[in-house]
Design a protein around this motif. Structure first.
Motif: not given
Ligand SMILES: [Ca+2]
Ligand SMILES: [Ca+2]
Length: 461
Positions: A291, A293, A322, A287-289, A269
């Motif tokens: 989501d 993941r 998250e 981190s990133g979306y 990410d």
């Molecule tokens: Ca994420």
């Protein structure tokens, strides 16, 4: 004098022995190499970090580990060192001279011949370094061709041996935007948290205590003061423009006024973001979306003091998903790349991150690089490629996957396109680890063009 860039010349020969050195969950297409001619413009730069096109038609470049500002002729490659800043501190890792920006009226006879640079200094001793960062304005003397009269705009900013970011750009609003990383405080000693979500208090701002500027993008007046129209975040107006950043080394305004950033992710990410005033970009909780993941936030500063910091076991570290984060997160417009699990990955070089060293915006116009029109150019440190990420017409979203160009065994730190729209300069790190293009190994410390500026010229029209 002209030296072909090795990997370009050998590309066909070596294509039969590819190395699977990344675990991208998706296949990334390569841009056709024959669209560009290539050569090494210049070498023996000491970690060129930021390149800017000057009104003198020279490339103005910072050399991170030399603490030097150098001008480079974009045709001959001849180097003209301008200034070595003695107080620049370079330690074992990522300290040194970083971003550079020129005043929009530079060399236009308005008295604004200002060069803005960001770098680390050592407030401690040689044995026990205590780095901090500062932003300094120099004045260009056209007669002596020197940079002089340093004026400190802001100093005492958190810095360390990792994740310093340091990109400096001047916006169309005539404000300085200056990106700051969070020093990689992950697994740092107990009680020293990642500060990306910690916001400055009014008392800190009044005392010029910039403790909370770690993991932020700052917005400053050209004299270093706090702009009156900066966002008020949780009741406090400071230099902070956006927060929740990890290591945002790329920062660029597009011609439509949108401010994009690229940011290093942990094991997945890496992000392409659009920065909006007061925005929270999520790190280290997201981190990133958002989501859930591949990433949970382990709060190592709350872990037992006797837990080894290199411990693989995080069962004693308070960890949150998250989706448990209560803050309002501005998600990236692209993440490179998202996977479900990073625990079985062989390490840094195999992880899906690309390690974005910078960002540039490209619009082709009539005779430019048609394949790149309306894109963000992202030089990558791990893979020795430039990712070209198409944008939607309004610039507000990323369209599809990036395309990889200029594949070599190097660490690409910065990218600059000349005003002609077809000459593309790529600056490379002088040392470090990159994905091996050839042979059996995954990672290599052998960089084919260390400390260089590579020139790619579009032949596509
Ligand atoms: Ca994420
Ligand atoms: Ca983010």
């Amino acid at each position: 004098m002209t030296t072909a860039i090795l990997a370009v010349a050998m590309g066909t020969l070596m294509a039969s022995a590819p190395v699977l050195a990344q675990v991208n969950p998706v296949e990334i297409a390569n841009g056709p190499a024959e669209k560009f001619s290539s050569r090494v413009l210049t070498t023996q730069l000491e970690n060129p970090w930021a390149m800017v096109w000057g009104p003198d038609d020279k490339i103005w470049v910072t050399e991170r580990t030399a603490g030097r500002v150098t001008r480079v002729d974009p045709v001959s490659g001849q180097k003209f060192p301008l200034l070595t800043i003695d107080e620049v501190f370079t330690g074992i890792q990522h300290e040194g001279l970083f971003g550079l920006a020129l005043h929009p009226e530079f060399m236009k006879d308005t008295g604004n011949d200002y060069v803005y640079v960001a770098y680390t200094v050592n407030d401690g001793t040689a044995e026990a370094p205590a780095p901090s960062a500062k932003l300094v304005r120099y004045t260009y003397n056209a007669t002596s061709e020197q940079l002089e009269e340093p004026q400190v705009l802001i100093e005492g900013i958190p810095a360390g041996d990792d994740h310093n970011a340091g990109r400096v750009v001047i916006g169309p609003d005539l404000k300085i935007y200056y990106s700051l990383g969070e020093q990689g405080r992950y697994r740092r000693p107990e009680g020293d948290p990642i500060r990306a979500q910690i916001l400055p208090t009014q008392d800190q701002v009044d005392a010029k205590d910039w403790y909370a500027y770690s993991g932020k993008v700052l917005r400053l007046e050209l004299d270093g003061s706090i702009p009156s129209d900066n966002p008020e975040i949780e009741g406090v107006k400071s230099h902070v423009f956006t927060y929740g950043h990890r290591n945002p080394q790329g920062l660029v305004f597009a011609s439509n006024g949108i401010l994009y950033s690229t940011e290093h992710g942990p094991a997945s990410d890496d992000e392409l973001n659009i920065l909006v005033p007061g925005g929270n970009y999520g790190w280290p909780n997201v981190s990133g979306y958002v989501d859930d993941r591949a990433y949970n936030y382990p709060a190592w500063h709350e872990a037992p003091a006797d837990l080894p910091r290199n411990s693989a076991s995080t069962s004693q570290v308070p960890t949150t998903a998250e989706s448990e984060f209560k803050g309002e997160v501005v998600e990236p417009i692209a993440a490179y790349f998202t996977v479900d699990d990073t625990t079985s990955i062989c390490g840094f070089i195999c992880s899906p991150t690309i390690a974005p060293g910078s960002a540039a915006y490209y619009v082709a116009g009539e005779n430019g690089i048609a394949e790149w029109d309306n894109s963000i150019l992202i030089p990558t440190l791990k893979h020795g490629v430039v990712y070209v990420q198409k944008l939607s017409e309004d610039g507000l979203s990323a369209e599809g996957l990036p395309v990889a160009w200029f594949n070599t065994q190097n660490r690409y730190r910065d990218i600059l396109v000349a005003p002609d729209g077809v000459s593309v300069f790529v600056a490379t790190d002088a040392f470090g680890s990159a994905a091996a293009k050839y042979g059996e190994e995954l990672a290599t410390g052998i960089l084919h063009n260390p400390g260089a500026i590579l020139l790619y010229t579009y032949q596509g029209q």
